[in-house]
Design an enzyme around this catalytic site. Sequence first.
Site, PDB file in Angstrom:
ATOM      1  N   LEU A   1       0.838  -1.199   0.000  1.00 16.92           N
ATOM      2  CA  LEU A   1       0.000   0.000   0.000  1.00 16.92           C
ATOM      3  C   LEU A   1       0.873   1.248   0.000  1.00 16.92           C
ATOM      4  O   LEU A   1       0.522   2.261  -0.604  1.00 16.92           O
ATOM      5  CB  LEU A   1      -0.932   0.002   1.217  1.00 16.92           C
ATOM      6  CG  LEU A   1      -1.879   1.200   1.315  1.00 16.92           C
ATOM      7  CD1 LEU A   1      -2.783   1.287   0.092  1.00 16.92           C
ATOM      8  CD2 LEU A   1      -2.714   1.125   2.586  1.00 16.92           C
ATOM      9  N   TYR A   2       2.016   1.184   0.680  1.00 16.69           N
ATOM     10  CA  TYR A   2       2.948   2.314   0.655  1.00 16.69           C
ATOM     11  C   TYR A   2       3.345   2.635  -0.782  1.00 16.69           C
ATOM     12  O   TYR A   2       3.297   3.795  -1.209  1.00 16.69           O
ATOM     13  CB  TYR A   2       4.191   1.995   1.489  1.00 16.69           C
ATOM     14  CG  TYR A   2       5.307   2.992   1.310  1.00 16.69           C
ATOM     15  CD1 TYR A   2       5.159   4.305   1.723  1.00 16.69           C
ATOM     16  CD2 TYR A   2       6.522   2.608   0.721  1.00 16.69           C
ATOM     17  CE1 TYR A   2       6.184   5.231   1.550  1.00 16.69           C
ATOM     18  CE2 TYR A   2       7.543   3.523   0.551  1.00 16.69           C
ATOM     19  CZ  TYR A   2       7.376   4.838   0.968  1.00 16.69           C
ATOM     20  OH  TYR A   2       8.381   5.745   0.796  1.00 16.69           O
ATOM     21  N   ALA A   3       3.732   1.620  -1.542  1.00 18.92           N
ATOM     22  CA  ALA A   3       4.128   1.825  -2.938  1.00 18.92           C
ATOM     23  C   ALA A   3       2.974   2.412  -3.741  1.00 18.92           C
ATOM     24  O   ALA A   3       3.163   3.340  -4.539  1.00 18.92           O
ATOM     25  CB  ALA A   3       4.583   0.509  -3.552  1.00 18.92           C
TER      26      ALA A   3
END
Length: 249
Positions: free
Chosen positions: A72-74
Amino acid sequence: MHLAAQVGVRYAMQNPKSYIHSNIAGFVNVLEVCKNANPQPAIIWASSSSVYGLNTEVPFSEKDRMDQPASLYAASKKAGEEIARTYNHIYGLSLTGLRFFTVYGPWGRPDMAYFFFTKDILKRKPIPVFESGNHGTVARDFTYIDDIVKGCLGALDTTEKSTGSGGKKKGDAQFRIFNLGNTSPVPVSDLVSILEKLPRNGDVPFTHANISLAQREFGYKPTTDLQTGLKKFVRWYEKYYGSGKKSDH
C-alpha cells in the site's frame, strides 16, 4: 521541498488509513496551497523506489511501467506521482519527484534493517535475515544520506519556475521524475557481514537504480560505497546511543 510522508511497507498492514491520510490527502493539501499561491512555487517532493513494485526489468528506469505495486505504501507513492502530474497539467505547477533508493545513514529511521541490525550486533544478539518469496536473495540499492542530499540540491538548482498564478495556468510547466540511488545493489546478508566486521510482507526482492537521467540533468553521482557509509553510521550510532545502551524504544 516536500519530504514528509508515512513510510514503511509493513506498517501499512496495521494502519492503512495513515498512508492515505499522509501520502495522498496530505500531498494534495500541499499542492492546493501551492497552486493557489501568487506566485506559485516550484515543488520538489520525495517519491520512492517502491513505486517500481514487482518490476523485473533492472536496473529500474524512470521509463519503466509501474503497475504492480507490492505494498500500500508503494501504491500511495505512485498515486502521489499521478496526482502531481495532474496538478502540473491543470495548474502549471513545476514539479520534480525524487525516487529515493533505500536511504541510510546517521539520524535515519529506526525501523530500517541496517539500523536494528546495528543495534542487535552491538548487543551480541542473533540477526534474522529473510529470503524473498521464491527463496532468492534480497538485495537493496543502499544510498548514503549525503549522496541523497547532493541529489536534492541538484534538483533544486535545476528546477524551473511554475507558470501558473492564483490557481490559473498560463503555460506548460516543468515535470520531472528522477531515480536517486547508488547503482550498486547489495544482498542484505552482505550488509550484515559488513556490520559484523566493523569495529564496535510487502518487501520487494530487489532494487537497482538507473541514475543516468539524474546524472545528465544535474550531475548526480553517488560517491559513498556501502562499507564506508555503514562505518560512518556505526560511528554516529555509538556516539549517539552509547553502543546500544540507550537504543531501546
